[in-house]
Write an enzyme that holds these catalytic residues in place. Structure first.
Site, PDB file in Angstrom:
ATOM      1  N   LYS A 200      30.301  64.068  57.568  1.00  0.00           N
ATOM      2  CA  LYS A 200      31.321  64.970  58.105  1.00  0.00           C
ATOM      3  C   LYS A 200      31.083  65.219  59.586  1.00  0.00           C
ATOM      4  CE  LYS A 200      32.242  67.316  53.726  1.00  0.00           C
ATOM      5  NZ  LYS A 200      32.285  68.605  52.993  1.00  0.00           N
ATOM      6  N   ARG A 264      37.074  76.102  42.154  1.00  0.00           N
ATOM      7  CA  ARG A 264      38.243  76.359  42.993  1.00  0.00           C
ATOM      8  C   ARG A 264      39.512  75.936  42.278  1.00  0.00           C
ATOM      9  NH1 ARG A 264      36.920  71.601  47.417  1.00  0.00           N
ATOM     10  NH2 ARG A 264      37.735  69.838  46.219  1.00  0.00           N
ATOM     11  N   ARG A 266      43.250  74.385  43.357  1.00  0.00           N
ATOM     12  CA  ARG A 266      43.824  73.682  44.514  1.00  0.00           C
ATOM     13  C   ARG A 266      45.230  73.226  44.207  1.00  0.00           C
ATOM     14  NH1 ARG A 266      40.722  68.877  47.720  1.00  0.00           N
ATOM     15  NH2 ARG A 266      39.837  70.730  48.706  1.00  0.00           N
ATOM     16  N   LYS A 281      32.917  71.497  41.312  1.00  0.00           N
ATOM     17  CA  LYS A 281      32.025  70.591  42.035  1.00  0.00           C
ATOM     18  C   LYS A 281      30.589  70.955  41.678  1.00  0.00           C
ATOM     19  CE  LYS A 281      33.070  69.475  46.274  1.00  0.00           C
ATOM     20  NZ  LYS A 281      33.359  69.582  47.737  1.00  0.00           N
ATOM     21  N   GLU A 426      36.112  63.487  57.802  1.00  0.00           N
ATOM     22  CA  GLU A 426      35.225  63.081  56.705  1.00  0.00           C
ATOM     23  C   GLU A 426      35.340  61.577  56.523  1.00  0.00           C
ATOM     24  OE1 GLU A 426      34.188  64.300  52.069  1.00  0.00           O
ATOM     25  OE2 GLU A 426      35.708  65.393  53.208  1.00  0.00           O
ATOM     26  N   LYS A 458      33.638  74.065  53.761  1.00  0.00           N
ATOM     27  CA  LYS A 458      34.670  75.059  54.077  1.00  0.00           C
ATOM     28  C   LYS A 458      34.409  76.355  53.315  1.00  0.00           C
ATOM     29  CE  LYS A 458      38.100  71.347  54.735  1.00  0.00           C
ATOM     30  NZ  LYS A 458      37.332  70.205  54.229  1.00  0.00           N
TER      31      LYS A 458
END
EC number: 2.7.4.1
Length: 721
Positions: A200, A264, A266, A281, A426, A458
């Protein structure tokens, strides 16, 4: 370098008459001040404002005309490309030369877009600098007034995303002679004999357009729905990250704990999107032999709240999927297991919405080819979703409803929002074992356009920034957010050039008028973010020209004892401090580093008061193996001494039996010490503590005990005889 000098060196010759007349405005400002003995009047202010208006009109009109011209050229080339592609199946198909001509025309348009973006950026900087100089020298505050005029003629706010997508599609067709590669964008992900690497980078806003144009010449923009025209909203990605009041998930991800999870929700596109992806994740350490994984399943928006509360069951989520039978049963069972685990964790850990991330993503990839995948996230913004301060921002919903995808979200309070100053690049590479990444990728990530930021997250940045009063540890990049990541451009083979000639006029690093040559030299040698792990190998210190002469930097303790020895009033105290200094040196290490003479260290980056900087540490599997080998080596010494003691006890004379006590005590002491050191080392390694792992007591202790055991055995035999 003065900005006026920088402007004259950086201007594009074809556009030279349309730049801001920075030197003329500066001269007008200084002359009027000198004529009026340093006094600035309202009349002079009006005249200067009129001069600024003339310059603004000139720049804005040129940008508007040039922008329209670029769009017109793109439209014409699009028609030519479509016509050429239609001729492929005719009796008179186009030649390779026809496609090369189209590719050259598109390369020229790409250069135009690059030049126009550079022109806009440079002129905007010019206006900002002349206004800053005016406010500083005259005492009149013009900046807020003229900002309104700039916003009314926003030549610097042109968005090139739609243009980049269109040019990318056309360039891909021309490059592949009318037969662009088609396939599943996720293909290749299940092959095993590959090395996968994700890195990144931060990208300064000045470099975003240039970076996009460079990448699209090698990879097309990935468009998921080619049946509709590209809209700005299509590139929007919004994620709602969940955590509890203790921020357990934040700390787990920050420390990179084995098995640390991030949860999360999304969605892609605008607020009307009905499909929400529930994602998990999971971080895996390399020593486990597993890879970090992201798993997700789709859920309708109307069912999200009930699912999070446990009212909408997993069976209900996948009932329709089971009934339709379009997916294999084992895949459905895996999704059900995932949904059950996520729902269980949500309820058990009492997770709730904490932070929202929003950005517009431009993805570059050859369809069906996962070897090189690049994404660029712009307009990155983090928004608070929590209720930890007593304010229920979501009103018991799974997301707040007072904002959508209307960046920059001006309706929010400053304490609820963090607008990230950079874009995030990325790069995902998938290469054969031993194979190098493509040359253009290596040049891109090593260029001045990007700044490496390993392990940037993030979620972590959003929590650390917006919930600053609740976190004790912060990521390593946070104290460096005020560091300018721009670097002087270096010649590369990937820079934007027009067909048939080279253009090395770019010099996109801006300096303030007061900047001097020393700062420019410092930037040239600056390593960027000094805490980046990968960079620390090459940039352990920011150094001046080095020589072979080394000098010594002593520890605070060593310096203290040296002073005491020099200032000792009598030989006894001097000898005392020499002995103490010796043991301090032995137990606390040398603490002396030999570094090149002239080396300086950047000590400006410090953690905020009450915070600790958490730097990700990678523990190699061989560290654990080395610890185990050391433990077994010491254990073998203990067993050997125990064997000697047992032999003397079993087969020796009565005197030897008494002498064996020394060896037995030594064996027991070594065993206890070995177990204690091993346990301490394993805990420190598992917790990734930066401590001294050297055993300074063990070898000496064993030697002393062994000598005493031998002497004791010798003494017993001597007395017996």
């Amino acid at each position: 370098m003065k900005f006026g000098e920088h402007l004259s060196k950086s201007l594009i010759r074809q556009y030279s008459y349309y730049y801001i007349s920075y030197d003329d405005l500066k001269t007008e400002l200084e002359d009027n001040l000198s004529k009026n003995n340093g006094q600035w009047t309202q009349e002079l202010e009006t005249d200067f404002l009129e001069s600024l208006e003339i310059e603004l009109d000139k720049v804005y009109t040129f940008c508007k005309v040039k922008h329209s011209e670029v769009f017109r050229r793109v439209k014409e080339v699009q028609e030519q490309v479509q016509h050429t592609v239609r001729l492929l199946d005719s009796n008179n198909p186009p030649t390779q030369l026809d496609f090369e001509i189209l590719e050259e025309e598109l390369s020229d348009i790409i250069a135009d877009v690059h030049d126009l973006a550079k022109f806009s950026r440079l002129n905007y900087t010019g206006f900002q600098k002349i206004i800053k100089k005016h406010d500083k020298k005259t005492g009149f505050i013009l900046k807020p007034v003229f900002q309104v005029r700039l916003d009314s003629k926003p030549f610097f706010k042109e968005n090139y995303d739609e243009l980049v997508v269109k040019i990318s599609q056309l360039y891909d067709i021309a490059r592949t002679s009318g037969r662009p590669i088609k396939g599943d964008s996720s293909a290749g992900g299940k092959q095993q004999n590959f090395v996968r690497q994700t890195t990144k980078y931060w990208v300064h806003p000045d470099n975003i357009t240039e970076l996009k144009l460079i990448i699209l010449k090698h990879l097309p923009v990935l468009v998921f729905n080619t049946n509709k025209e590209f809209e700005r909203e299509d590139s929007a990605i919004t994620s709602i990250y969940f955590d509890n009041e203790n921020l357990d998930l934040y700390y787990g991800r920050l420390r990179k704990d084995e098995g640390a999870e991030a949860h999360r929700l999304r969605w892609y596109g605008g607020m009307s999107t009905d499909t929400i992806f529930v994602e998990r994740k999971t971080h895996r350490e390399d020593w486990t032999g597993e890879k970090s994984v992201k798993a997700r399943f789709a859920l309708k928006e109307r069912h999200v709240n009930d699912f999070l509360k446990g009212k909408y069951t997993v069976d209900q989520v996948f009932a329709k999927m089971r009934k339709e039978g379009k997916k294999p049963m084992n895949e459905i069972e895996n999704l059900e297991a995932l949904a059950s685990e996520i729902q269980y964790v949500m309820l058990k850990k009492k997770l709730r919405p904490v932070v929202r991330s929003f950005y517009n993503r431009t993805a570059f990839q050859l369809p069906g080819d996962a070897r090189v995948r690049i994404s660029l996230d712009t307009e990155l913004t983090m928004v608070r979703e929590d209720n930890f301060d007593g304010v229920d921002r979501t009103h018991k919903n799974w997301r707040r409803t007072d904002i959508g995808v209307d960046w920059p979200f001006k309706q929010l309070d400053d304490k609820d929002i963090c607008r990230f100053p950079y874009a995030v690049l990325e790069v995902k590479l998938q290469t054969q074992l031993g194979q190098e990444p493509p040359e253009w990728v290596r040049e891109l990530v090593g260029s001045h356009l990007v700044e490496p930021v390993p392990k940037f997250s993030k979620f972590i940045h959003g929590v650390a920034t917006l919930l600053n009063d609740k976190v004790d540890s912060i990521p390593f990049w946070l104290p460096q957010m005020d560091v300018d990541i721009r670097k002087p451009p270096l010649p590369t083979n990937i820079e934007i050039t027009r067909p048939g000639r080279s253009d090395n006029e770019d010099n996109d690093f801006d300096e303030d008028d007061e900047d001097d040559a020393a700062l420019v030299a410092a930037m040239t040698n600056a390593p960027g973010n000094s805490l980046d792990i990968e960079e620390s190998v090459g940039y352990g210190a920011t150094s001046a020209p080095t020589s072979n002469t080394n000098h010594v930097v002593e520890s605070a303790n060593a310096a203290y004892y040296q002073r005491k020895i020099r200032n000792a009033e009598n030989p006894i105290s001097k000898k005392y401090y020499e002995i103490v200094a010796f043991f301090d040196h032995y137990f606390n290490g040398d603490q002396i580093s030999k570094i090149p003479k002239g080396t300086t260290f950047d000590t400006q980056i410090r953690a905020p008061p009450g915070k600790t900087i958490c730097v990700p540490v990678r523990v190699e599997p061989k560290v654990y193996f080395a610890t185990e080998r050391t433990y077994l080596s010491w254990l073998s010494i203990s067993i050997l001494l125990g064997g000697v003691s047992t032999t003397l006890l079993t087969y020796g004379s009565p005197t030897a039996m008494i002498g064996s006590i020394g060896f037995f005590i030594t064996s027991l002491a070594v065993l206890i010490r070995t177990v204690m050191v091993y346990a301490k080392r394993v805990v420190n390694i598992r917790l990734k503590r930066a401590v001294d792992y050297e055993d300074k007591i063990g070898p000496g202790m064993v030697s002393v005990f062994l000598i005493l055991s031998i002497l004791f055995s010798f003494f017993c035999n001597l007395v017996a005889k």
